[in-house]
Scaffold this active site. Sequence first.
Site, PDB file in Angstrom:
ATOM      1  N   ASP A  22      -1.780   6.621   6.219  1.00 14.28           N
ATOM      2  CA  ASP A  22      -2.881   5.805   5.700  1.00 14.28           C
ATOM      3  C   ASP A  22      -3.269   4.783   6.773  1.00 14.28           C
ATOM      4  O   ASP A  22      -2.661   3.716   6.874  1.00 14.28           O
ATOM      5  CB  ASP A  22      -2.415   5.097   4.414  1.00 14.28           C
ATOM      6  CG  ASP A  22      -3.439   4.092   3.900  1.00 14.28           C
ATOM      7  OD1 ASP A  22      -4.520   3.962   4.506  1.00 14.28           O
ATOM      8  OD2 ASP A  22      -3.130   3.421   2.881  1.00 14.28           O
TER       9      ASP A  22
ATOM     10  N   LYS B 210     -12.804  -1.734   6.979  1.00 16.01           N
ATOM     11  CA  LYS B 210     -12.167  -2.668   7.908  1.00 16.01           C
ATOM     12  C   LYS B 210     -12.680  -2.398   9.325  1.00 16.01           C
ATOM     13  O   LYS B 210     -13.474  -3.162   9.849  1.00 16.01           O
ATOM     14  CB  LYS B 210     -10.646  -2.560   7.829  1.00 16.01           C
ATOM     15  CG  LYS B 210     -10.113  -2.992   6.443  1.00 16.01           C
ATOM     16  CD  LYS B 210      -9.107  -2.039   5.950  1.00 16.01           C
ATOM     17  CE  LYS B 210      -8.681  -2.164   4.515  1.00 16.01           C
ATOM     18  NZ  LYS B 210      -8.762  -3.399   3.805  1.00 16.01           N
TER      19      LYS B 210
ATOM     20  N   TRP C 192       0.832  -1.213   0.000  1.00 13.21           N
ATOM     21  CA  TRP C 192       0.000   0.000   0.000  1.00 13.21           C
ATOM     22  C   TRP C 192       0.856   1.248   0.000  1.00 13.21           C
ATOM     23  O   TRP C 192       0.482   2.253  -0.616  1.00 13.21           O
ATOM     24  CB  TRP C 192      -1.023  -0.037   1.131  1.00 13.21           C
ATOM     25  CG  TRP C 192      -2.058  -1.082   0.847  1.00 13.21           C
ATOM     26  CD1 TRP C 192      -2.256  -2.257   1.522  1.00 13.21           C
ATOM     27  CD2 TRP C 192      -3.000  -1.096  -0.249  1.00 13.21           C
ATOM     28  NE1 TRP C 192      -3.250  -2.987   0.924  1.00 13.21           N
ATOM     29  CE2 TRP C 192      -3.726  -2.303  -0.161  1.00 13.21           C
ATOM     30  CE3 TRP C 192      -3.284  -0.220  -1.286  1.00 13.21           C
ATOM     31  CZ2 TRP C 192      -4.727  -2.640  -1.078  1.00 13.21           C
ATOM     32  CZ3 TRP C 192      -4.278  -0.551  -2.211  1.00 13.21           C
ATOM     33  CH2 TRP C 192      -4.989  -1.752  -2.088  1.00 13.21           C
TER      34      TRP C 192
HETATM   35  N1  PMP Z   1      -4.412   1.370   2.019  1.00 12.85           N
HETATM   36  C1  PMP Z   1      -4.496   0.279   2.787  1.00 12.85           C
HETATM   37  C2  PMP Z   1      -3.573   0.146   3.957  1.00 12.85           C
HETATM   38  C3  PMP Z   1      -5.419  -0.721   2.488  1.00 12.85           C
HETATM   39  O1  PMP Z   1      -5.504  -1.816   3.260  1.00 12.85           O
HETATM   40  C4  PMP Z   1      -6.277  -0.565   1.371  1.00 12.85           C
HETATM   41  C5  PMP Z   1      -7.339  -1.576   1.015  1.00 12.85           C
HETATM   42  N2  PMP Z   1      -7.152  -2.844   1.404  1.00 12.85           N
HETATM   43  C6  PMP Z   1      -6.140   0.574   0.589  1.00 12.85           C
HETATM   44  C7  PMP Z   1      -5.216   1.530   0.950  1.00 12.85           C
HETATM   45  C8  PMP Z   1      -7.007   0.806  -0.612  1.00 12.85           C
HETATM   46  O2  PMP Z   1      -8.246   1.168  -0.148  1.00 12.85           O
HETATM   47  P1  PMP Z   1      -9.515   1.448  -1.048  1.00 12.85           P
HETATM   48  O3  PMP Z   1      -9.875   0.167  -1.697  1.00 12.85           O
HETATM   49  O4  PMP Z   1     -10.503   1.926  -0.042  1.00 12.85           O
HETATM   50  O5  PMP Z   1      -9.144   2.505  -2.032  1.00 12.85           O
END
Ligand code: PMP
Length: 360
Positions: free
Chosen positions: A172, A196, A102
């Site tokens: 994030d 989550k 991420w």
């Molecule tokens: N950052 C993290 C730490 C994540 O776990 C996720 C999704 N699993 C995301 C970003 C992406 O999130 P989204 O699908 O809400 O754009």
Amino acid sequence: MSRPFNFSAGPAVLPEAVLEQAKAELTDWQGSGMSVMEMSHRGQAFMSIASEAEANLRELLNIPKHYQVLFLQGGASAQFAMVPMNLLREKTSVDYLNTGSWSKKAIAEAKRFAEVNIVASSESQQFTTIPDRDSWQCHPQAAYFHYTPNETIQGLEFQSIPDVGDVPLVADFSSTILSRPLDVSKFGLIYAGAQKNIGPAGLTVVIVREDLLGKSLPNTPAIFNYETLTKAESMYNTPPTFAWYIAGLVFKWLKNEGGLEVIGQRNQRKAEKLYTAIDNSAFYRNPVDPRYRSWMNVPFILAKPELDKTFLAEAKEAGLLTLAGHRSVGGMRASIYNAMPEEGVQALIDFMHDFAQRYG
Ligand code: PMP
């Protein structure tokens, strides 16, 4: 009938009490004659739902007054772009720490807007650890410093907030927000996709320090401009009303459970129990540096990967769902967010033990 235990990384398990309340209120919210899904977002009923949710989130996280809270759409992925669009200000470079999948996505997006300085990376160690603070090459002129407190795919979590001096800290928090107490005052901006620990997918929470607002890039679309969104109290356009409502129920549930201190202790117990079971077994292995193991996402591999499919099938049979690791890394992953009860973790440990006895 009791529900199976769902270890999905997201969208993830929600507290059963929240689902029951939503069910009871689904067709007629508190005598309004309509579902929350059918209400005007500007009507009195929804406005009360929205402001109560914000007040409870502020209370849970002890958010200081000089921070704005936004309820947005677009997921954490939209924030990967909105952060540089809004926080670059007159500067040209931004600092990013690369600790997992991420982080990498956030970095790729920021590169569209700024010179990205990777202060340190653990990619050559397959993201199983966090580079030592001494090794970080921070840029004193960086507009902000971005990191990912919990890498959902690798199962890697910071156990403390990094010190980056006066540079605004941006994080994030998608997969670890509300999992334990947090000192919001250490941050310039926090963002998190809801699916989550907050509620349903479709909602994104942003907590931003007020002095960082109002300096977006000239071409920033209004819908991506934190200042515009703040002035409109997250209602520049129609917000994800039902997801916001469910998030509000989750915040109330967290308060009823005793708040983040209690939740944090429970999460720590759950994680330690599962890691201990993995470490004590010759059949399972977790590759992450023990100092940085995540309390939320616990990846593990089997000594015989050819048994992965059998493991997943038998787990499902035993009422333990969604244990496959992320498609990019394979193996298994148990996500044990706030709404996963301790009994769920115990049931997984018992199943793993039994499986290893039979196949190990
Ligand atoms: N950052 C993290 C730490 C994540 O776990 C996720 C999704 N699993 C995301 C970003 C992406 O999130 P989204 O699908 O809400 O754009």
